[in-house]
Write an enzyme that holds these catalytic residues in place. Structure first.
Site, mmCIF file in Angstrom:
data_model
loop_
_atom_site.group_PDB
_atom_site.id
_atom_site.type_symbol
_atom_site.label_atom_id
_atom_site.label_comp_id
_atom_site.label_asym_id
_atom_site.label_seq_id
_atom_site.Cartn_x
_atom_site.Cartn_y
_atom_site.Cartn_z
ATOM 1 N NE ARG A 55 11.852 38.449 29.072
ATOM 2 C CZ ARG A 55 12.954 38.463 29.822
ATOM 3 N NH1 ARG A 55 13.776 37.413 29.873
ATOM 4 N NH2 ARG A 55 13.288 39.510 30.524
ATOM 5 N N GLY A 56 13.938 40.461 26.621
ATOM 6 C CA GLY A 56 15.032 41.073 27.363
ATOM 7 C C GLY A 56 15.892 41.838 26.371
ATOM 8 N NE ARG A 100 8.533 43.155 23.246
ATOM 9 C CZ ARG A 100 8.895 42.792 24.485
ATOM 10 N NH1 ARG A 100 9.875 41.926 24.656
ATOM 11 N NH2 ARG A 100 8.293 43.310 25.541
ATOM 12 C CD GLN A 207 8.244 39.537 31.814
ATOM 13 O OE1 GLN A 207 7.509 39.761 32.770
ATOM 14 N NE2 GLN A 207 8.087 40.142 30.658
ATOM 15 C CG ASP A 248 13.518 47.108 28.058
ATOM 16 O OD1 ASP A 248 13.281 46.952 29.273
ATOM 17 O OD2 ASP A 248 13.549 46.167 27.235
ATOM 18 C CG ASN A 258 13.743 47.694 33.322
ATOM 19 O OD1 ASN A 258 14.162 47.006 32.392
ATOM 20 N ND2 ASN A 258 13.624 47.212 34.538
ATOM 21 C CE LYS A 259 8.551 43.714 31.236
ATOM 22 N NZ LYS A 259 7.714 43.780 30.023
HETATM 23 O O1 MRU Z 1 9.075 42.453 28.057
HETATM 24 P P1 MRU Z 1 10.449 41.927 28.351
HETATM 25 O O2 MRU Z 1 10.444 40.652 29.110
HETATM 26 O O3 MRU Z 1 11.321 41.892 27.123
HETATM 27 O O4 MRU Z 1 11.067 43.043 29.307
HETATM 28 C C1 MRU Z 1 12.353 42.865 29.812
HETATM 29 C C2 MRU Z 1 12.791 43.940 30.706
HETATM 30 O O5 MRU Z 1 12.123 44.908 30.952
HETATM 31 C C3 MRU Z 1 14.188 43.830 31.235
HETATM 32 O O6 MRU Z 1 14.291 44.349 32.520
HETATM 33 C C4 MRU Z 1 15.121 44.619 30.297
HETATM 34 O O7 MRU Z 1 14.934 44.247 28.973
HETATM 35 C C5 MRU Z 1 16.530 44.462 30.662
HETATM 36 S S1 MRU Z 1 17.096 42.836 30.342
HETATM 37 C C6 MRU Z 1 18.734 42.744 30.694
#
Ligand code: MRU
Length: 418
Positions: A55-56, A100, A207, A248, A258-259
């Site tokens: 993820r990320g 995703r 996370q 993202d 972003n998250k």
């Molecule tokens: O759902 P995830 O864990 O994939 O979400 C990740 C995030 O929102 C991160 O902040 C983003 O991908 C940047 S990672 C360098």
């Protein structure tokens, strides 16, 4: 303890039987189990992406490229007709991109491989496959180089003795290696500039509490975990000099997905006069989307909010207990008969046992809304830290963003006074 003790997130290798495979640290089980998953097929990588084992955004970009390359090296290696190869590669890339919706890097990774394949149809199929694989491997190497570069740019923005707050995990685990927001923090720490890092827990998947807290501990950086709803009071106490998050998807006008929870932090930063930085490689910029209202926000399984997941290890404390657990797991994973909807599966892991548990917290029948991301308006973002330089919201913003995205070499000047 050092930054170099953080393991790589994903890599390409062969499994013991000599088959090509994508390897990854299973992030659903970190930090209490450090399992490494190996996927011998592209749909295995798709499953891992959906399950958040990898993820990320930047890691997803490389995982997507690896998935298509893995198809090319396995099923694709059986195909003899170039048109069939390209058609099927397109279908595989589409499947990977459907895993995703929000992180644009996933689309970027799969599309970069597809574009390369379609641009080299004069090659023989074996040569084309070799080119596809090499491109995916290059992307993994580039990822770390980009993060280290943006880390340098970002660290230059931070004051001495800086107290930083970060959200989710934009660390090494969210990339192939080194991280974006944490890449900035790692670099600044090496320069002696970081006094303390506040880590938002980042409900519902934690996370922050599981991954960022772990990375910072491994790296030996002073840090403390807070629940997401504590950030405001920590800021009001004057304990935060900068907030740095990953991204993202960054739209043409600077709106940034972003998250979930990132937007709230940006609003809090405005109220408290704290700079709010987004650290992301140029692969996260999406110029095809004008503003954040058009970003598709992933909604995830309500179970993430209904309860929490814990994975860990245990060793039986007596020979009798050992015999009992051996018996229970003799035929494979054992599902413990818990009541009230809780679930726990126990399985053998070498000489010990691993468990994966989900504990329900909410009463039955509660409606749940579980968006995985939110959009922060560009005007709340002090600056974007990319591998090509620092971009600030100013009249030339869209042009600078476009140049950064195209990698045209037009670096934005660092403006440390603002
Ligand atoms: O759902 P995830 O864990 O994939 O979400 C990740 C995030 O929102 C991160 O902040 C983003 O991908 C940047 S990672 C360098």
């Amino acid at each position: 303890m050092a930054i170099s003790d953080i393991p790589k997130t994903l890599w390409w290798d062969e499994t013991e039987d000599g088959r090509p495979a994508v390897f990854m640290v299973d992030q659903t089980r970190l930090p209490l189990q450090g399992d490494v998953l190996s996927c011998n097929s592209y749909d295995g990588v798709c499953l891992a992406i959906r399950a958040l084992a990898v993820r990320g955004a930047p890691a997803l970009g490389v995982a997507a490229a690896f998935a298509v390359a893995l198809w090319s090296e396995t099923e694709g290696a059986e195909i003899e007709d170039i048109n069939e190869y390209l058609n099927r590669l397109t279908e595989v890339a589409d499947e990977v991109m459907a895993t995703r919706p929000t992180a644009v890097n996933l689309f970027w990774g799969a599309t970069r491989i597809r574009t390369l394949a379609f641009g080299n149809t004069d090659l023989s199929l074996p040569d084309l496959r070799a080119l596809v694989l090499q491109e995916a491997l290059n992307m993994a190497v580039e990822d770390e180089a980009r993060n280290r570069q943006l880390g340098e740019f970002g660290a230059a923005l931070l004051p001495e003795n800086c107290k930083v707050l970060t959200h989710c995990n934009a660390g090494s685990l969210a990339t192939v290696y080194f991280g974006t927001a944490l890449g900035v923090i790692f670099t600044a720490f090496e320069q002696g500039k970081i006094e303390h890092v506040w880590v938002d827990e980042t409900r519902p998947v934690n996370q922050g509490g599981r991954l960022t807290a772990w990375e910072l501990r491994v790296a030996g950086i002073p840090s403390a975990l807070i629940a997401d709803n504590m950030a405001a009071s920590v800021m009001r106490n004057g304990w935060v000099d900068a907030v740095i998050v990953g991204a993202d998807r960054i739209c043409a006008n600077g709106d940034t997905a972003n998250k979930i929870g990132t937007y709230g932090l940006a609003v809090l930063c405005k109220e408290h006069g704290i700079p709010f930085y987004v650290a992301a490689p140029s692969s996260t910029i999406d110029l095809t989307i004008g503003d954040g209202s058009k970003i598709v926000i992933e909604e995830r399984d309500p179970r993430e909010l209904e309860g929490f997941t814990v994975s860990g290890f245990f060793e039986p404390d007596s020979a009798d207990a050992s015999r009992a657990f051996d018996l229970l797991t003799a035929k494979g994973p054992y599902e413990v008969p818990l009541t009230k909807g809780h679930q726990m599966v126990i399985d053998r892991k070498g000489g010990a046992y691993g468990f994966d548990a989900w504990f329900k917290m909410t009463p039955p029948g509660v409606d749940i809304y579980n968006p995985a991301f939110d959009v922060t308006p560009g005007e709340l973002i002090t600056a974007f830290i990319t591998e090509r330089g620092v971009i600030r919201p100013e009249p030339t913003f869209e042009m600078t963003l476009a140049l950064t995205c195209m990698g045209s070499g037009a670096l934005h000047e660092l403006d440390l006074e603002r």
